[in-house]
Design a protein around this motif. Structure first.
Motif, PDB file in Angstrom:
ATOM      1  N   THR A  38       0.836  -1.208   0.000  1.00 19.56           N
ATOM      2  CA  THR A  38       0.000   0.000   0.000  1.00 19.56           C
ATOM      3  C   THR A  38       0.869   1.256   0.000  1.00 19.56           C
ATOM      4  O   THR A  38       0.902   2.003  -0.973  1.00 19.56           O
ATOM      5  CB  THR A  38      -0.923   0.011   1.225  1.00 19.56           C
ATOM      6  N   ARG A  61       3.031  12.020  16.202  1.00 18.07           N
ATOM      7  CA  ARG A  61       1.674  11.504  16.108  1.00 18.07           C
ATOM      8  C   ARG A  61       1.041  11.532  17.485  1.00 18.07           C
ATOM      9  O   ARG A  61       1.678  11.145  18.466  1.00 18.07           O
ATOM     10  CB  ARG A  61       1.740  10.072  15.594  1.00 18.07           C
ATOM     11  N   PRO A  66      -4.206   4.882  17.416  1.00 18.17           N
ATOM     12  CA  PRO A  66      -3.629   3.527  17.506  1.00 18.17           C
ATOM     13  C   PRO A  66      -2.918   3.079  16.233  1.00 18.17           C
ATOM     14  O   PRO A  66      -3.191   3.575  15.147  1.00 18.17           O
ATOM     15  CB  PRO A  66      -4.855   2.651  17.762  1.00 18.17           C
ATOM     16  N   ILE A  68      -1.376  -0.002  13.497  1.00 26.81           N
ATOM     17  CA  ILE A  68      -1.657  -1.318  12.915  1.00 26.81           C
ATOM     18  C   ILE A  68      -0.479  -2.248  13.214  1.00 26.81           C
ATOM     19  O   ILE A  68       0.681  -1.861  13.063  1.00 26.81           O
ATOM     20  CB  ILE A  68      -1.877  -1.214  11.391  1.00 26.81           C
ATOM     21  N   HIS A  70       1.545  -5.508  12.080  1.00 26.79           N
ATOM     22  CA  HIS A  70       1.766  -6.286  10.865  1.00 26.79           C
ATOM     23  C   HIS A  70       2.319  -7.658  11.216  1.00 26.79           C
ATOM     24  O   HIS A  70       3.278  -7.766  11.987  1.00 26.79           O
ATOM     25  CB  HIS A  70       2.735  -5.546   9.940  1.00 26.79           C
ATOM     26  N   LYS A 123      -9.066  -3.057  21.605  1.00 21.02           N
ATOM     27  CA  LYS A 123      -9.100  -3.628  20.254  1.00 21.02           C
ATOM     28  C   LYS A 123      -7.755  -3.377  19.586  1.00 21.02           C
ATOM     29  O   LYS A 123      -7.132  -2.337  19.815  1.00 21.02           O
ATOM     30  CB  LYS A 123     -10.154  -2.934  19.395  1.00 21.02           C
ATOM     31  N   ALA A 125      -5.686  -3.498  15.715  1.00 20.47           N
ATOM     32  CA  ALA A 125      -5.800  -3.596  14.260  1.00 20.47           C
ATOM     33  C   ALA A 125      -4.632  -4.426  13.744  1.00 20.47           C
ATOM     34  O   ALA A 125      -3.476  -4.154  14.076  1.00 20.47           O
ATOM     35  CB  ALA A 125      -5.765  -2.197  13.647  1.00 20.47           C
ATOM     36  N   ARG A 127      -2.848  -6.631  10.314  1.00 21.56           N
ATOM     37  CA  ARG A 127      -2.888  -7.011   8.899  1.00 21.56           C
ATOM     38  C   ARG A 127      -1.631  -7.753   8.486  1.00 21.56           C
ATOM     39  O   ARG A 127      -0.581  -7.623   9.119  1.00 21.56           O
ATOM     40  CB  ARG A 127      -3.137  -5.797   8.005  1.00 21.56           C
ATOM     41  N   PRO A 148       2.720   2.569  11.444  1.00 21.24           N
ATOM     42  CA  PRO A 148       1.854   3.509  10.738  1.00 21.24           C
ATOM     43  C   PRO A 148       2.513   3.851   9.407  1.00 21.24           C
ATOM     44  O   PRO A 148       3.634   3.423   9.134  1.00 21.24           O
ATOM     45  CB  PRO A 148       1.868   4.732  11.655  1.00 21.24           C
ATOM     46  N   SER A 149       1.826   4.603   8.557  1.00 14.78           N
ATOM     47  CA  SER A 149       2.458   5.109   7.343  1.00 14.78           C
ATOM     48  C   SER A 149       3.645   5.988   7.748  1.00 14.78           C
ATOM     49  O   SER A 149       3.592   6.689   8.762  1.00 14.78           O
ATOM     50  CB  SER A 149       1.452   5.896   6.519  1.00 14.78           C
ATOM     51  N   SER A 187      -4.434   0.490   3.502  1.00 14.92           N
ATOM     52  CA  SER A 187      -5.327  -0.665   3.630  1.00 14.92           C
ATOM     53  C   SER A 187      -6.733  -0.247   4.052  1.00 14.92           C
ATOM     54  O   SER A 187      -6.932   0.805   4.659  1.00 14.92           O
ATOM     55  CB  SER A 187      -4.754  -1.639   4.663  1.00 14.92           C
ATOM     56  N   ARG A 201     -12.147   2.708   7.516  1.00 14.58           N
ATOM     57  CA  ARG A 201     -11.416   3.468   6.497  1.00 14.58           C
ATOM     58  C   ARG A 201     -11.443   2.668   5.199  1.00 14.58           C
ATOM     59  O   ARG A 201     -10.956   1.540   5.167  1.00 14.58           O
ATOM     60  CB  ARG A 201      -9.952   3.673   6.939  1.00 14.58           C
ATOM     61  N   PRO A 232     -12.017   6.432  16.828  1.00 11.12           N
ATOM     62  CA  PRO A 232     -12.255   5.088  16.310  1.00 11.12           C
ATOM     63  C   PRO A 232     -11.317   4.777  15.146  1.00 11.12           C
ATOM     64  O   PRO A 232     -10.819   3.685  15.018  1.00 11.12           O
ATOM     65  CB  PRO A 232     -13.705   5.107  15.847  1.00 11.12           C
ATOM     66  N   PRO A 234      -8.512   7.426  13.430  1.00 13.65           N
ATOM     67  CA  PRO A 234      -8.097   8.809  13.235  1.00 13.65           C
ATOM     68  C   PRO A 234      -7.800   9.138  11.779  1.00 13.65           C
ATOM     69  O   PRO A 234      -7.667  10.282  11.427  1.00 13.65           O
ATOM     70  CB  PRO A 234      -6.856   8.937  14.100  1.00 13.65           C
ATOM     71  N   GLY A 235      -7.710   8.110  10.928  1.00 17.67           N
ATOM     72  CA  GLY A 235      -7.760   8.396   9.503  1.00 17.67           C
ATOM     73  C   GLY A 235      -9.028   9.161   9.221  1.00 17.67           C
ATOM     74  O   GLY A 235      -9.223   9.721   8.148  1.00 17.67           O
TER      75      GLY A 235
END
Ligand code: TXA
Ligand code: MG
Length: 341
Positions: A38, A61, A66, A68, A70, A123, A125, A127, A148-149, A187, A201, A232, A234-235
């Motif tokens: 991505t 940030r 939160p 992701i 990987h 929770k 996230a 991927r 993060p990105s 993603s 998102r 929930p 922030p994107g």
């Protein structure tokens, strides 16, 4: 004044000396930027709270946003509690259909994931990226990688190693240059913790494809709909994925040309992001960045285009809206946020 080391992997599997070096950096608590399918991510050992804290510092940030996590396999033992989901079978089905790939699943957090990763949320996230370098790096490190990105917070995500350096040079330890990222938008984030799945998102996996895999409709969460204390997703911030110049999303090419002329008449420089066909139709419009043809090419080159026109010093950036559906949902979402005042 480049200070971050940049390395190109030699063959890109887990025994690659560059990836071994990067894995060692991760294991000792350092930060490694790496390509995914991505965008580029800024990674740290997800099990090490001090390393994770360095990500927030490097990107500036907010701590309530939160990260992701990987992974390189679908064994989520200790990372997520699938047994606590209303429908664990649904999660398994989506992993089988879309992993590795640009689908992030929000799941009940497992005991091994520090709360620092999830901004205190229960929770997490998760991927599995579909990129050989990302997968080899995670395997070589032997730990899940929070990432993060790899951009300054709020800025356009990076799709090349150069973009990462432009934003974060000197703020992390090692950058793995794997060339431009093939998908170009982030993603899809899908929350499975409620009774019904909800897209937080839109992204690289289309809503229609998720619906087909589940055999049921999937809703898109509206901002602040669930009133959670941490954001929930922030994107979902209004202004995000943003260039420096003001972005305007035009209804069509006529509006774009009219606005371009208005800017020129007022002594301002406007740049245009154009598809191949649009560019042929308005060769005289400058500066312009050509995005390609079709949604996949537009997604792949959008962030490079925003950064290039910013670098050209324009006052405004003009683009026409994209059709909805498929990748169009993700592109339209990013355009809307990047254009927000
Ligand atoms: O494609 C991608 O997802 C890229 C690559 C590097 O993997 N990563 C990325 O990360 O875009 P980031 O941090 O820029 O965006 C992550 C999004 C944010 O909107 C965040 O709020 C959401 O995922 N997110 C992360 N953890 C979450 C959680 N526990 N609950 C809800 N949303 C979460
Ligand atoms: Mg981001």
């Amino acid at each position: 004044m480049a200070t971050t080391a940049v390395a190109v992997p030699k063959h890109g599997d887990a025994s690659d000396p560059i990836l071994q070096r990067a894995a060692a950096v991760l294991r000792r608590g350092g930060l490694v930027a790496f390509p995914t399918e991505t965008v580029y991510g800024l990674g740290a050992n997800a099990l090490d709270p001090a390393a994770v804290a360095r990500i927030f510092e490097a990107k500036q940030r907010p701590l309530n946003d939160p990260l992701i996590v990987h992974v390189a396999g679908d064994d989520l033992d200790g990372l997520a509690r699938l047994d606590q989901l209303p429908d664990p079978g649904r999660a398994r089905q989506l992993m089988a259909a879309f992993w590795p790939g640009p689908l992030t699943l929000v799941l009940p957090r497992g005991a091994r994931i520090p709360a620092d990763v999830t901004a205190g949320l229960d929770k997490v996230a998760i991927r599995m990226p579909d990129h050989p370098i990302a997968l080899a790096l995670i395997r070589a490190a032997g730990v899940p990688v929070a990432a993060p990105s790899a951009n300054r917070f709020g800025h356009v995500s990076p799709t090349t190693a150069r973009h990462v350096l432009d934003d974060l040079d000197g703020r992390f330890d090692l950058l793995i240059d794997g060339g431009p990222t093939p998908i170009g938008v982030e993603s899809t984030v899908l929350d499975l913790t409620g009774d019904e799945p909800a897209i937080l998102r839109p992204g690289g996996i289309a809503r229609e494809d998720i619906e087909r895999a589940l055999g049921a409709p999937v809703r898109v969460a509206r901002r602040a709909a669930d009133g959670a204390a941490a954001m929930p997703a922030p994107g979902m911030l209004d202004r995000h994925y943003a260039p420096r110049a003001r972005l305007h999303v035009c209804a069509g090419l006529d509006e774009l040309l009219a606005r371009h002329a208005e800017h020129a008449a007022a002594g301002r420089r406007a740049g245009a992001l154009l598809t191949d066909a649009q560019s042929e139709a308005c060769a005289g419009i400058g500066p312009q960045f050509v995005l390609g043809a079709g949604l996949a090419e537009v997604a792949r080159s959008l962030y490079a285009g925003l950064r290039a026109l910013d670098a050209a010093g324009v006052d405004a950036i003009l683009i026409t809206d994209v059709p909805r559906g498929g990748l169009g949902d993700a592109i339209a979402d990013r355009l809307r946020r990047a254009a927000a005042p």
